[in-house]
Design an enzyme around this catalytic site. Structure first.
Site, PDB file in Angstrom:
ATOM      1  N   ARG A  10       0.854  -1.192   0.000  1.00 28.07           N
ATOM      2  CA  ARG A  10       0.000   0.000   0.000  1.00 28.07           C
ATOM      3  C   ARG A  10       0.881   1.229   0.000  1.00 28.07           C
ATOM      4  O   ARG A  10       2.010   1.203   0.465  1.00 28.07           O
ATOM      5  CB  ARG A  10      -0.891   0.023   1.262  1.00 28.07           C
ATOM      6  N   VAL A  11       0.334   2.316  -0.497  1.00 27.24           N
ATOM      7  CA  VAL A  11       1.057   3.586  -0.489  1.00 27.24           C
ATOM      8  C   VAL A  11       1.219   4.035   0.972  1.00 27.24           C
ATOM      9  O   VAL A  11       0.325   3.844   1.792  1.00 27.24           O
ATOM     10  CB  VAL A  11       0.282   4.647  -1.301  1.00 27.24           C
ATOM     11  N   TRP A  30       1.094   6.687   3.620  1.00 30.90           N
ATOM     12  CA  TRP A  30       0.326   7.934   3.647  1.00 30.90           C
ATOM     13  C   TRP A  30       1.022   9.035   4.457  1.00 30.90           C
ATOM     14  O   TRP A  30       0.497   9.524   5.458  1.00 30.90           O
ATOM     15  CB  TRP A  30      -1.082   7.677   4.170  1.00 30.90           C
ATOM     16  N   ASP A  48      -7.442  11.880  -3.402  1.00 30.07           N
ATOM     17  CA  ASP A  48      -8.333  10.746  -3.167  1.00 30.07           C
ATOM     18  C   ASP A  48      -9.161  10.922  -1.874  1.00 30.07           C
ATOM     19  O   ASP A  48      -8.920  11.833  -1.098  1.00 30.07           O
ATOM     20  CB  ASP A  48      -7.446   9.491  -3.066  1.00 30.07           C
ATOM     21  N   GLU A  73     -14.642  10.412   2.047  1.00 30.09           N
ATOM     22  CA  GLU A  73     -15.983   9.886   2.357  1.00 30.09           C
ATOM     23  C   GLU A  73     -16.084   9.229   3.731  1.00 30.09           C
ATOM     24  O   GLU A  73     -17.152   8.760   4.117  1.00 30.09           O
ATOM     25  CB  GLU A  73     -16.367   8.831   1.313  1.00 30.09           C
ATOM     26  N   ASP A 128     -13.251   4.058  -8.262  1.00 32.86           N
ATOM     27  CA  ASP A 128     -12.731   2.695  -8.420  1.00 32.86           C
ATOM     28  C   ASP A 128     -13.747   1.752  -9.048  1.00 32.86           C
ATOM     29  O   ASP A 128     -14.520   1.121  -8.334  1.00 32.86           O
ATOM     30  CB  ASP A 128     -12.360   2.131  -7.048  1.00 32.86           C
ATOM     31  N   HIS A 151      -4.460   3.113 -15.151  1.00 31.46           N
ATOM     32  CA  HIS A 151      -4.234   2.749 -13.751  1.00 31.46           C
ATOM     33  C   HIS A 151      -3.905   1.261 -13.765  1.00 31.46           C
ATOM     34  O   HIS A 151      -4.598   0.485 -14.425  1.00 31.46           O
ATOM     35  CB  HIS A 151      -5.503   3.025 -12.930  1.00 31.46           C
TER      36      HIS A 151
END
Ligand SMILES: *[C@@H]1O[C@H](CO)[C@@H](O)[C@H](O)[C@H]1NC(C)=O
Ligand SMILES: *[C@@H]1O[C@H](CO)[C@@H](O)[C@H](O)[C@H]1NC(C)=O
Ligand SMILES: *[C@@H]1O[C@H](CO)[C@@H](O)[C@H](O)[C@H]1NC(C)=O
Ligand SMILES: *[C@@H]1O[C@H](CO)[C@@H](O)[C@H](O)[C@H]1NC(C)=O
Ligand SMILES: *[C@@H]1O[C@H](CO)[C@@H](O)[C@H](O)[C@H]1NC(C)=O
Ligand SMILES: *[C@@H]1O[C@H](CO)[C@@H](O)[C@H](O)[C@H]1NC(C)=O
Ligand SMILES: *[C@@H]1O[C@H](CO)[C@@H](O)[C@H](O)[C@H]1NC(C)=O
Length: 722
Positions: free
Chosen positions: A325-326, A328, A429, A432, A498, A564
């Site tokens: 995962r990136v 953060w 990104d 929500e 996505d 992507h």
């Protein structure tokens, strides 16, 4: 006529008594009947009350919202619901003010106030306000019913993916993860095992309490509390809101196009995008500077026009149970991306920009988290402790974007870490996930529901201020998925979020068309999508070569063509997967680049007149009722009609040509047969030749002819790989 009408016996009007009052206004009109009233605008009904069908209901209820990784379970319970049926009196001047009461709660008085502003642009705005003027009870739920007729279509609701025409369904306005599968199929059922991640037809990052009606008005509701747009009934549009007051403005213009332009402009039309992003493909690549440049060279060697290299993992990666995962912590990771600054400068000289990634969350192991936590810039729980959420294998906090100090801090960090590094843009990104028990330093300024729905807008505002403070508006291009009513005034480019790497109508390629069209009529005129989708669940769900190439050929006819790799790159077909794909991809990126002058013109039209770039057919062909129900085709500007292939194995495509003065010419053939609409016609669609038509009388005809000459069917042999 101005004055006051009072019924003698409230609610008990005798049969023969028929009071009719007519306003002197050109548009707004009020008629009172024995058991109800009608309010019209220019002869068109908007509110219609009868004894059986009141306009307003009041209620009291309780709702539990359970958040799991951006998916919300909403358990809504209405404990009290009273109808407000009885007319008491009306004051009529250049407005209509009606007082109503309920026989179920005789102490309750409701004011219904309708005003009208006649604009000098031929459009008028009708404001509808409903409030409680007297009560001894507590109300926190409301239902307001607008008149609807059976033939009417409504579109919008922000970004919707499944239904373009919203009639027949209800749509909660609650920002969330869009969901994986979004139906009751295998993928969604599997995803549902993971905290209800399957989604539904209405789950969206960008819900918006507004819609466009085929009766030529647009209705906008500024309330950001939980709300449902309910279009399930043939005779009404019902709005259910968690509030005790209601307001809406309705924009009435002579045409649907003018209505959309007016709404877009009033909300704040998106500014012109820079040329660089419209000149070919933005390559979604990652895994360090060397690999980034390797794929760039590969694409260029194949003849591709490359606009940007988009590296989501510029800040480094972290290992989780769910894989790579990136990391953060939004700073350039110099070990992972050595000499990125030099690469950025070199690429810029070739007209290519590097784009990165950010979101409003900070991983707890990162430096930025520590700094933000120390300054009180993160959202907290009820005890004032930093609120950490599980984002799938790691915990992160949320920047308190409601707090101006935190917002400014984040803006300045983005300028320092991203703009000053020379990045050309980034995916902005998320937005929500705000849970109802997350608190802001601004305290009671917003209630929890409003805070939840408003965070995407604050995130968009922060992002916009980055561009404005650094003088990079129109040059640097952030793109976002989450949104709300205020977002279109801040965002410069949206993206559809996505999708699954599949053909499903609920969550696959086709949904990006519905998303673009519903955003287009909601005030956001420029968007794009992940080519070939994102969500990958091997072995069930992996991206095929066909899906990748079909997505590319459609993306070539949108302003921003970006790939992507998906969440599991090795399971997906990529532009670099084989020689043949690379060749076909290069050709489509060249087509995209060749369209530059046209694309630039479309963006200019958006920023100056509010005309969406990708739009539903009926905006330009309103008189052709057949065009009103076209959901999977769009006009790319005024002169190109695009019907993307959305099904696997499709060999032909049926296209609806709207009827008008001008005929249509098939883009890929040199002999120019002119076809007249309205008509359904079927054309072969071999890979790389989507069903695209241009208007015979287009001023851009020479440009379209250039495309035929360079890339038409006659040149097909050139693009067959060895
Ligand atoms: C909300 O949660 C509370 C506590 O668990 C429960 O008592 C109540 O019934 C729930 N309400 C709804 C509408 O589900
Ligand atoms: C209801 O709305 C009217 C019109 O805006 C306003 O004059 C009045 O003060 C409001 N009443 C309450 C109780 O909010
Ligand atoms: C899936 O089923 C549930 C329960 O029957 C229903 O509420 C929901 O609308 C369905 N979703 C779709 C997309 O069909
Ligand atoms: C929408 O309206 C229908 C018909 O009145 C009703 O059954 C449904 O519960 C409503 N939906 C919501 C979310 O209130
Ligand atoms: C940079 O990224 C690498 C690779 O993901 C990671 O191992 C390293 O910890 C990161 N360094 C910093 C300072 O974040
Ligand atoms: C596309 O690439 C070709 C070859 O490098 C170049 O000549 C052309 O100018 C590019 N088009 C645009 C619009 O940048
Ligand atoms: C096009 O096809 C649709 C769907 O079959 C049909 O309803 C419509 O009448 C057709 N329109 C024309 C102009 O033939």
């Amino acid at each position: 006529m101005a004055g006051t009408i009072t019924s003698l016996l409230p609610g008990v009007l005798t049969l023969f008594l028929l009071l009719t009052a007519t306003l002197a206004r050109a548009k707004l009109d009020f008629k009172l009947f024995q058991d109800g009233f009608i309010i019209t605008v220019d002869g068109t009904e908007i509110l219609h009350q009868t004894a059986e069908e009141p306009v307003v209901w009041m209620g009291y209820g309780h709702t539990n919202f359970t958040e799991t990784q951006g998916n919300f379970k909403v358990e809504d319970e209405v404990l009290v619901k009273v109808e407000v049926t009885t007319f008491i009196e009306a004051t009529i001047s250049d407005f209509v003010y009606i007082i109503l009461r309920s026989y179920e709660d005789t102490d309750l008085r409701i004011g219904l106030y309708v005003t009208e502003d006649l604009g000098d642009d031929g459009c008028s705005t009708v404001n509808v306000l409903v409030n409680v003027t007297h009560t001894i009870n507590t109300y926190n739920r409301m239902w307001v019913r607008f008149y609807a007729d059976e033939e009417e279509r409504v579109w919008g609701g922000g970004e919707q993916y499944t239904y373009f025409n919203l009639r027949g369904h209800d749509f909660p306005i609650w920002t969330s993860e869009q969901g994986v599968g979004r139906d009751n199929g295998t993928i969604a059922s599997l995803a549902n095992l993971d905290g209800g991640a399957g989604g539904d037809y209405y789950t969206t990052y960008w819900p918006q309490a507004s819609f466009l009606s085929s009766r030529r008005y647009s209705l906008l509701i500024p309330d950001r509390k939980y709300l449902v747009l309910n279009f399930t009934e043939a005779t009404r549009h019902e709005v259910y809101v968690h509030d005790h007051k209601f307001s809406a403005s309705m924009v009435w213009c002579p045409s649907l196009l003018k209505t959309v332009q007016t709404v877009t402009t009033r909300l704040g039309a998106q500014p012109q995008l820079p040329d660089w992003i419209m000149t070919g493909a933005a390559l979604g690549v990652q895994r360090g500077t060397e690999e980034m440049l390797f794929y760039y060279d590969l694409a260029v060697a194949a003849g591709a026009n490359v606009s940007a290299l988009w590296i989501q993992d510029w800040s480094g990666t972290t290992e989780t149970l769910f894989g790579h995962r990136v990391f953060w912590d939004w700073r350039w990771n110099q070990t992972y991306y050595p000499d990125l600054d030099v690469a950025i400068q070199n690429l810029m000289e070739e007209g290519v920009r590097v784009m990165a990634y950010i979101n409003p969350h900070l991983v707890e192991e990162g430096d930025m988290f520590r700094e933000a936590a120390a300054s009180g810039y993160l959202m907290t729980d009820a005890e004032g402790e930093v609120y950490k959420q599980d984002f799938g294998g790691f915990l992160a906090g949320t920047v308190d974007l409601f707090n101006p100090e935190a917002n400014n801090w984040y803006r300045d960090e983005i300028i320092k870490n991203m703009v000053e590094l020379g990045l050309g843009g980034w995916m902005a990104d998320f937005g929500e996930y705000t849970a109802l028990d997350m608190y802001s330093a601004t305290g009671e300024l917003y209630d929890p529901e409003t805070r939840h729905n408003l965070l995407p807008e604050e995130w968009a505002r922060c992002t916009r201020e980055v561009l404005e403070s650094s003088g990079q508006l129109g040059e640097v291009v952030p793109f976002m998925r989450s949104g709300g009513l205020g977002s279109s005034g801040y965002q410069v480019l949206a993206w559809a979020g996505d999708q699954n790497v599949d053909w499903s109508l609920s969550d696959g390629l086709a949904t990006t068309i519905v998303a673009a069209l519903s955003l287009a009529v909601s005030g956001m005129g420029v968007t794009h999508f992940d080519i070939g989708g994102y969500t990958t669940l091997p072995p069930l769900l992996t991206r095929s070569k066909e899906l990748f190439l079909r997505s590319c050929e459609y993306a070539a006819f949108t302003p921003v063509m970006r790939t992507h790799e998906g969440n599991i790159p090795e399971a997906n077909h990529q532009f670099y997967s084989d020689e043949d794909t690379l060749t076909l991809f290069a050709r489509l990126s060249q087509i995209h680049a060749t369209l530059l002058p046209y694309t630039r013109y479309l963006l200019q039209e958006l920023s100056t007149t509010g005309t969406p770039v990708q739009r539903p057919l009926f905006l330009d062909f309103e008189e052709d009722i057949g065009s009103w129900d076209i959901e999977y085709q769009y006009l790319y500007g005024p002169d190109l009609l695009v019907a993307p292939v959305i099904h696997k194995g499709q060999e032909t495509q049926t296209v609806y040509l709207p009827g008008g003065e001008s005929g249509w010419v098939y883009l890929w053939e040199e002999e120019e047969e002119v076809l007249l609409g309205p008509a359904n016609i079927t054309v072969p669609v071999s890979l790389g030749y989507p069903a695209v038509y241009y208007r015979e009388d287009s001023l851009w005809r020479p440009l379209f002819q250039e495309i035929v000459q360079e890339f038409g069917l006659a040149k097909k042999a050139r693009w067959v790989s060895s």
